[in-house]
Design an enzyme around this catalytic site. Structure first.
Site, PDB file in Angstrom:
ATOM      1  N   ASN A   1      40.109  36.527  41.397  1.00 32.22           N
ATOM      2  CA  ASN A   1      40.315  37.916  41.585  1.00 32.22           C
ATOM      3  C   ASN A   1      40.968  38.062  43.091  1.00 32.22           C
ATOM      4  O   ASN A   1      40.569  37.482  43.951  1.00 32.22           O
ATOM      5  CB  ASN A   1      38.831  38.748  41.831  1.00 32.22           C
ATOM      6  CG  ASN A   1      39.164  40.071  42.780  1.00 32.22           C
ATOM      7  OD1 ASN A   1      40.274  40.478  42.662  1.00 32.22           O
ATOM      8  ND2 ASN A   1      38.192  40.654  43.022  1.00 32.22           N
ATOM      9  N   TRP A   2      42.439  38.143  43.101  1.00 36.76           N
ATOM     10  CA  TRP A   2      43.192  38.101  44.020  1.00 36.76           C
ATOM     11  C   TRP A   2      43.134  39.640  45.201  1.00 36.76           C
ATOM     12  O   TRP A   2      43.893  39.438  46.171  1.00 36.76           O
ATOM     13  CB  TRP A   2      44.612  37.966  43.643  1.00 36.76           C
ATOM     14  CG  TRP A   2      44.952  36.672  42.914  1.00 36.76           C
ATOM     15  CD1 TRP A   2      44.229  35.545  43.015  1.00 36.76           C
ATOM     16  CD2 TRP A   2      46.313  36.243  42.468  1.00 36.76           C
ATOM     17  NE1 TRP A   2      44.947  34.512  42.561  1.00 36.76           N
ATOM     18  CE2 TRP A   2      46.031  34.864  42.119  1.00 36.76           C
ATOM     19  CE3 TRP A   2      47.343  36.766  42.052  1.00 36.76           C
ATOM     20  CZ2 TRP A   2      47.003  33.941  41.489  1.00 36.76           C
ATOM     21  CZ3 TRP A   2      48.575  36.030  41.619  1.00 36.76           C
ATOM     22  CH2 TRP A   2      48.333  34.790  40.925  1.00 36.76           C
ATOM     23  N   LYS A   3      42.374  40.324  44.870  1.00 35.46           N
ATOM     24  CA  LYS A   3      42.298  41.634  45.578  1.00 35.46           C
ATOM     25  C   LYS A   3      43.674  41.893  46.012  1.00 35.46           C
ATOM     26  O   LYS A   3      44.614  42.047  45.117  1.00 35.46           O
ATOM     27  CB  LYS A   3      41.275  41.420  46.733  1.00 35.46           C
ATOM     28  CG  LYS A   3      40.205  40.601  46.272  1.00 35.46           C
ATOM     29  CD  LYS A   3      39.049  40.502  47.428  1.00 35.46           C
ATOM     30  CE  LYS A   3      37.890  39.556  46.916  1.00 35.46           C
ATOM     31  NZ  LYS A   3      36.826  39.821  47.771  1.00 35.46           N
TER      32      LYS A   3
ATOM     33  N   HIS B   1      33.756  46.461  40.517  1.00 34.41           N
ATOM     34  CA  HIS B   1      33.636  45.336  41.588  1.00 34.41           C
ATOM     35  C   HIS B   1      33.129  45.988  42.786  1.00 34.41           C
ATOM     36  O   HIS B   1      33.020  47.150  43.157  1.00 34.41           O
ATOM     37  CB  HIS B   1      35.269  44.881  41.846  1.00 34.41           C
ATOM     38  CG  HIS B   1      35.132  43.808  42.776  1.00 34.41           C
ATOM     39  ND1 HIS B   1      35.148  43.814  44.149  1.00 34.41           N
ATOM     40  CD2 HIS B   1      35.298  42.329  42.790  1.00 34.41           C
ATOM     41  CE1 HIS B   1      34.899  42.733  44.774  1.00 34.41           C
ATOM     42  NE2 HIS B   1      35.129  41.812  43.910  1.00 34.41           N
TER      43      HIS B   1
ATOM     44  N   GLU C   1      33.626  46.183  45.658  1.00 33.82           N
ATOM     45  CA  GLU C   1      34.668  46.814  46.806  1.00 33.82           C
ATOM     46  C   GLU C   1      35.004  48.157  46.229  1.00 33.82           C
ATOM     47  O   GLU C   1      35.188  49.098  46.982  1.00 33.82           O
ATOM     48  CB  GLU C   1      35.856  45.998  47.137  1.00 33.82           C
ATOM     49  CG  GLU C   1      35.515  44.594  47.935  1.00 33.82           C
ATOM     50  CD  GLU C   1      36.143  43.370  47.741  1.00 33.82           C
ATOM     51  OE1 GLU C   1      37.276  43.531  47.259  1.00 33.82           O
ATOM     52  OE2 GLU C   1      35.634  42.451  48.146  1.00 33.82           O
TER      53      GLU C   1
ATOM     54  N   GLU D   1      27.713  39.390  40.881  1.00 33.32           N
ATOM     55  CA  GLU D   1      27.977  39.382  42.417  1.00 33.32           C
ATOM     56  C   GLU D   1      27.222  39.933  43.345  1.00 33.32           C
ATOM     57  O   GLU D   1      27.328  41.094  43.590  1.00 33.32           O
ATOM     58  CB  GLU D   1      29.650  40.078  42.508  1.00 33.32           C
ATOM     59  CG  GLU D   1      30.434  39.456  41.387  1.00 33.32           C
ATOM     60  CD  GLU D   1      31.900  39.260  42.128  1.00 33.32           C
ATOM     61  OE1 GLU D   1      32.513  38.331  41.959  1.00 33.32           O
ATOM     62  OE2 GLU D   1      32.398  40.451  42.324  1.00 33.32           O
TER      63      GLU D   1
ATOM     64  N   GLY E   1      32.611  37.062  49.738  1.00 33.59           N
ATOM     65  CA  GLY E   1      33.662  37.253  51.230  1.00 33.59           C
ATOM     66  C   GLY E   1      32.711  36.719  52.395  1.00 33.59           C
ATOM     67  O   GLY E   1      33.441  36.778  53.322  1.00 33.59           O
TER      68      GLY E   1
ATOM     69  N   SER F   1      31.463  33.969  47.130  1.00 34.43           N
ATOM     70  CA  SER F   1      31.777  32.722  47.835  1.00 34.43           C
ATOM     71  C   SER F   1      31.710  31.439  47.168  1.00 34.43           C
ATOM     72  O   SER F   1      31.254  30.534  47.636  1.00 34.43           O
ATOM     73  CB  SER F   1      30.747  32.760  49.209  1.00 34.43           C
ATOM     74  OG  SER F   1      31.092  33.911  49.959  1.00 34.43           O
TER      75      SER F   1
ATOM     76  N   GLY G   1      37.118  35.188  44.530  1.00 38.14           N
ATOM     77  CA  GLY G   1      38.154  35.709  45.300  1.00 38.14           C
ATOM     78  C   GLY G   1      38.894  34.716  46.350  1.00 38.14           C
ATOM     79  O   GLY G   1      39.730  34.304  46.054  1.00 38.14           O
ATOM     80  N   GLY G   2      38.300  34.862  47.510  1.00 36.62           N
ATOM     81  CA  GLY G   2      39.027  33.887  48.332  1.00 36.62           C
ATOM     82  C   GLY G   2      39.550  32.617  48.113  1.00 36.62           C
ATOM     83  O   GLY G   2      40.807  32.283  48.502  1.00 36.62           O
TER      84      GLY G   2
END
Ligand code: PEP
Length: 250
Positions: free
Chosen positions: A9-11, A96, A98, A167, A173, A211, A232-233
């Site tokens: 997930n590149w956000k 998600h 977010e 998640e 994150g 994470s 993600g990150g």
């Protein structure tokens, strides 16, 4: 579960030029391995270029990070399911954390999006997970069941086409991940939720997200109930994403 899904997930990162240079570096030496799939969720503007780039590579799929359920019209800023599909998306992230916690997406909206994605023959990757205070108050499974309840009313065939990502919100994150055993307990509850609704055990993959890094991916993926990861990150940098996608290969 016979396949492992590695979803990135590149956000709001990697617009078209960055997405292209990421793929140049990531795909250099890339070899498809049976039993594993790589799913990329770039921002909407990069879906088409990423999809074109990986079109001939088996085992790689591109998805959208979000869609709106209406087919078209006066919905400024939104992306319809068919637009995402025409750009090359084959899956959509829904719910998600977010979207839920930054943009206020409700369970009802999440349910509408899942149905719109299923109607267009794409795969919804429905994200569920509890906040820290819900966890501290022992409400984790109640929250997961409430978030899954948006699927009530779908037939078995539709349910079998869904993928879930567990998640925990407190792990996204933050550098804190659930232990494999804790994640395994929640994953087992999710697998059993689907089994109780007639979906044969193991049909619906349940990914873990929060994470995930090269250092902990192996341990998490060794847990039987974890069928893949949503990252993600650590998916933003080709080397760390390569390291995660190589877990289990020797
Ligand atoms: C995510 O965005 O779905 C996610 C799990 O992020 P991170 O890996 O950065 O925690």
């Amino acid at each position: 579960m016979t396949k492992t899904i590695f979803a990135a997930n590149w956000k709001m990162n990697h617009g078209p030029p960055d997405a292209g240079s990421f793929l140049d570096r990531f795909l250099d030496g890339y070899q498809q391995e049976s039993g594993r799939e790589l799913w990329f969720f770039p921002p909407a503007v990069s879906i088409q270029s990423v999809a074109q780039r990986v079109a001939r590579l088996p085992g790689i799929l591109v998805g959208a990070q979000n869609v709106y359920w209406e087919p078209k019209g006066a919905f400024t800023g939104e992306l319809s399911v068919s637009m995402a599909k025409d750009a090359g998306a084959r899956a959509v992230l829904v719910g998600h954390s977010e979207r839920r916690h930054v943009f206020g997406e409700t369970d009802d909206e999440t349910g509408r999006k899942v149905r719109a994605v299923l109607d267009s023959a794409m795969t919804p990757l429905l994200c569920v997970g509890e906040t820290l205070s819900e966890r501290d108050n022992g409400k984790t499974l109640a929250v997961i069941h409430r978030q899954l309840a948006v699927l009530d009313g779908l037939d078995g065939e539709s349910l079998a086409r869904i993928v879930i990502a567990y998640e925990p919100v407190w792990a996204i994150g933050t550098g804190k991940n659930a232990t494999p055993a804790d994640a395994g307990t929640v994953h087992a509850a999710i697998h059993s939720w689907f089994e109780k609704r007639g979906v044969v055990g193991g049909t619906v993959p349940v990914l873990y997200g929060g994470s995930v890094k090269p250092e902990n991916a192996q341990e998490l993926l060794s847990e039987d109930e974890i069928d893949g990861v949503l990252v993600g990150g650590a998916s933003l940098e080709p080397k760390s994403w390569q390291a995660i996608c190589a877990v289990g290969l020797d």
